[in-house]
Structure formats: C-alpha cells, structure tokens
Scaffold this motif. Sequence first.
Motif, short mmCIF file in Angstrom:
data_model
loop_
_atom_site.label_atom_id
_atom_site.label_comp_id
_atom_site.label_asym_id
_atom_site.label_seq_id
_atom_site.Cartn_x
_atom_site.Cartn_y
_atom_site.Cartn_z
N HIS A 200 0.95 -1.15 -0.07
CA HIS A 200 -0.09 0.10 -0.01
C HIS A 200 1.00 1.29 -0.14
N LEU A 201 2.15 1.01 0.22
CA LEU A 201 3.05 2.49 0.29
C LEU A 201 3.79 2.61 -1.02
N ASP A 202 3.67 3.79 -1.42
CA ASP A 202 4.39 4.04 -2.95
C ASP A 202 5.84 4.28 -2.20
N GLN A 203 7.07 4.13 -3.50
CA GLN A 203 8.39 4.41 -2.87
C GLN A 203 8.52 5.86 -2.26
N GLU A 204 7.80 6.54 -2.49
CA GLU A 204 7.95 8.01 -2.10
C GLU A 204 7.75 8.15 -0.57
N ILE A 205 6.72 7.36 -0.13
CA ILE A 205 6.59 7.16 1.18
C ILE A 205 6.82 6.23 2.05
N SER A 206 7.60 5.16 1.41
CA SER A 206 8.01 3.90 2.14
C SER A 206 9.33 4.52 2.96
N THR A 207 9.24 3.97 4.15
CA THR A 207 10.73 4.30 5.01
C THR A 207 11.65 3.54 4.67
N PHE A 208 11.49 2.29 4.19
CA PHE A 208 12.50 1.32 3.94
C PHE A 208 13.25 1.67 2.41
N ALA A 209 12.63 2.45 1.63
CA ALA A 209 13.04 2.61 0.24
C ALA A 209 14.06 3.58 0.50
N ARG A 210 14.31 4.49 1.58
CA ARG A 210 15.38 5.19 1.62
C ARG A 210 16.36 5.05 2.63
N GLN A 211 16.24 3.75 3.18
CA GLN A 211 17.05 3.26 4.35
C GLN A 211 17.92 1.99 3.74
N LYS A 212 18.85 1.78 4.41
CA LYS A 212 19.77 0.57 3.95
C LYS A 212 19.91 -0.56 4.97
N TRP A 213 19.78 0.05 6.32
CA TRP A 213 20.15 -0.95 7.46
C TRP A 213 19.40 -2.46 7.58
N TRP A 214 18.32 -2.11 7.02
CA TRP A 214 17.56 -3.32 7.20
C TRP A 214 17.83 -4.48 6.16
N LYS A 215 18.56 -4.16 5.08
CA LYS A 215 18.88 -5.26 4.12
C LYS A 215 19.75 -6.14 4.52
N ASN A 216 20.63 -6.05 5.64
CA ASN A 216 21.54 -7.28 5.93
C ASN A 216 21.66 -7.25 7.48
N ARG A 217 22.29 -8.19 8.01
CA ARG A 217 22.32 -8.51 9.66
C ARG A 217 23.44 -7.34 10.02
#
Length: 393
Positions: A200-217
């Motif tokens: 339901h989130l467009d890329q413009e409002i997704s928090t994860f779309a502009r962060q990197k920390w969650w992509k790896n351990r």
Amino acid sequence: MTKVYLIRHAEAEGNLYRRIHGHYDSLVTENGKRQIEALRRRFASIPVDAVYSSDLTRTRTTAEAIYIPRSLTLTTKRELREIHMGSWEDKTWGEVVREDPESMDRFVHHPLQWGVPGSESFLDMQRRMARSVSEIAERHPDQTVAVFSHGTAIRSVLCHFSERRPEEVYSIAHSDNTGVSLLEFHEGKARIVYQNDNSHLDQEISTFARQKWWKNREGEFTDQNLWYRPLDPGGEAELYLEARRDAWELIHGSTSGFSGRAYLEDALSAAREDPGTLLCAMLGDEAAGILQMDLFREGENGVGGIPFYYMKPKFRGAGLGVQLIGQAVSMSRPRGKSILRLRVAPENARAVRFYEKYGFRKTGEEAGLVGTLYVMEKAIGYGEGPNPQKGKA
C-alpha cells in the motif's frame, strides 16, 4: 476462524532520527501521517470487528486509520509494546555503536544474549507478545481484528507462530512502517497467511525505500548514524567560527557584515548557562555539524530555541541533517518543551524547504542582523489528537 492483522506503526521519530525507541513514547512523523492515510485506503473495504494497539503514541496514532472510520473503540494493551531498551532508550544508534560495540554486536547477532541495564530480555518480550496476541484471538472467535504493535515485537511473535526457535527471530524479515501481516487462528493454532506486506506504500513514502540498514544483518553498523559531544566554544572557537562564517556566506553570498565575535560571545554565554546545549555532531571520528540550543532564553516556558543548526558542506544532501532535529527534540522534550523554534533567512530557500519537510511551519517574521528572518516552529508535544473512543485491556 479468527483473522488477526498484525500491523507495525507508521514512521515515528526513532525511525527518522535514527534513535533507539523501545518504550520511549515517540511521535509519528510527517511522512508517517502519509503512510497512515495509505493504510486507511488499504483497509477501506476490509471488514474489521475490533482494533487493539500498544499504549504508546505511535501505535495509537497509526490505529486511527482503521478504528476511526468504523467508529470502533480502540483498546490499548501495554503488553503489545516494543521491547524495553533500558539504558539505551533515546540514545542514537551512532552513540551505542561507539560506546558499547560488544552489546551492539549481541543485539544484532545474538539477541537472546543481549541485555543492558534496565532492559527487557528478548524471551520475556516474545512471551508477552505471543500471549497477548493469542488472548486477543480467543476473545474474538470468527471475527477480524487489527492489532498495532512495533517492529521487533512483531518479528518475535511471527517467529513464535511460525514455530521457529526464539534464537531464530532474525530469520524473520524486517517490516516497513505500516507493514501488514495476516494470521489466522483456528482451534488454538495460528497460521501465517502473509507477513510484512507494504504494497500500500508508494516508494515516495516507504521508510525502507530510503534506508539501507534493514537489508542485511550488519544493519545498525552500516547506516550513517550520528553521535554528539559537547563543543567547547573557547577551546574550539575556530571550529565554531568557521561554521558560522560558512553559514553566513551561504545565505548572503559573501562574508561582508559577518561578526564572528558577536556569535562567539553568545555561544560562550549559552554554554555557561547550560554546557550541554552546544554540541558537535560526529560521524565516526569526524565533525559533521553543529547544533546550538537555547532552552532558557526564548521567554516562553514551552519553547526550545535553535539558534544555530549547521551541517558541513561535504555532509549535506546525505540525509544526515534530520538527525540533528532528533537531537533537538531529545534535549527539549524532557525539559517540558512542546515547541521547537528557529529563525531562517528567506533567501536560504533550501533550508526553508528542509525545515518545512520535517514539520516546521512559518509563524512570523523578525528583523535579523541583515534583513528579515522567518520564524519557524515545530510542535513536539504529545497532545491527545482525535481519539474519541478508547478502552484498555
């Protein structure tokens, strides 16, 4: 069969400012409000019989997307809170990585071994979450329920209901803010239909779309997270003056009219009143910016002033500047401040747009040393908001 939609809260201050918020009661951001509207649209045609949330502001605010349009009662449960982070609460990730790397490593890689003074254990958090969600399902046989909670808390309960060992909690993917998981309960057993859906989130409002920390351990280590140290305007006068000079030239196009002595004397005076109000923002071992606060001289008890807000040129445009707002909030709110106030030259259009993006609004104009200044303010108090029907369980 009972359906339980397990929903993470919208983007909140900790997510944006890169601060550690477990039980700390943070507010939803401007972008988080847009995420809530997207969530409301997602659920517009989905029947929901009951709505629960943790008792923290960020979850209660997010729950408005579902319970208000349906005129339902919001039931709050303390048991749905995030893990309590103890002595880490409201510290920056950058500060913790620097001061306690061993505990940070345990938090990222070995959560069952993690603990700091005053914190809650992962196992205790997982048990209360699983028990609470199960009790909610039992209370609503053959109904549909929305439950609003927090990132790590949701991962722990998904780990439990997928019948994985507690130490496998990090095998469960991170959830974006307002991410949705669906569980079906039948005869005391739970089945995960899907998890962490943010469609339901467009890329413009997704928090994860502009962060990197969650992509790896290695997450918390790889993002650029600031920490802060006191700046001595006496011993570090040149660092302070260089920043003031650069800011003046950026606005006025030259250093003509710049009075470094006046700025330095003001900083020295403020530092004597409260040494903790003049800070150097650090990225690793490098000075990245300066934050100067005025928590006494604005003339109003509920106002925290920001006389100087500065990022070095090489760090601008990297998404770091907003972390200084987080530090200003962290310094002001415990002192009873509900408003942040700053002045900015209208010629500095980039700064005006930056402040507006993160919730500052123009409230007036004042005469500056050269020309007119906009007075801009940001509300940081809690307030009740639209919450006409609320219960507790």
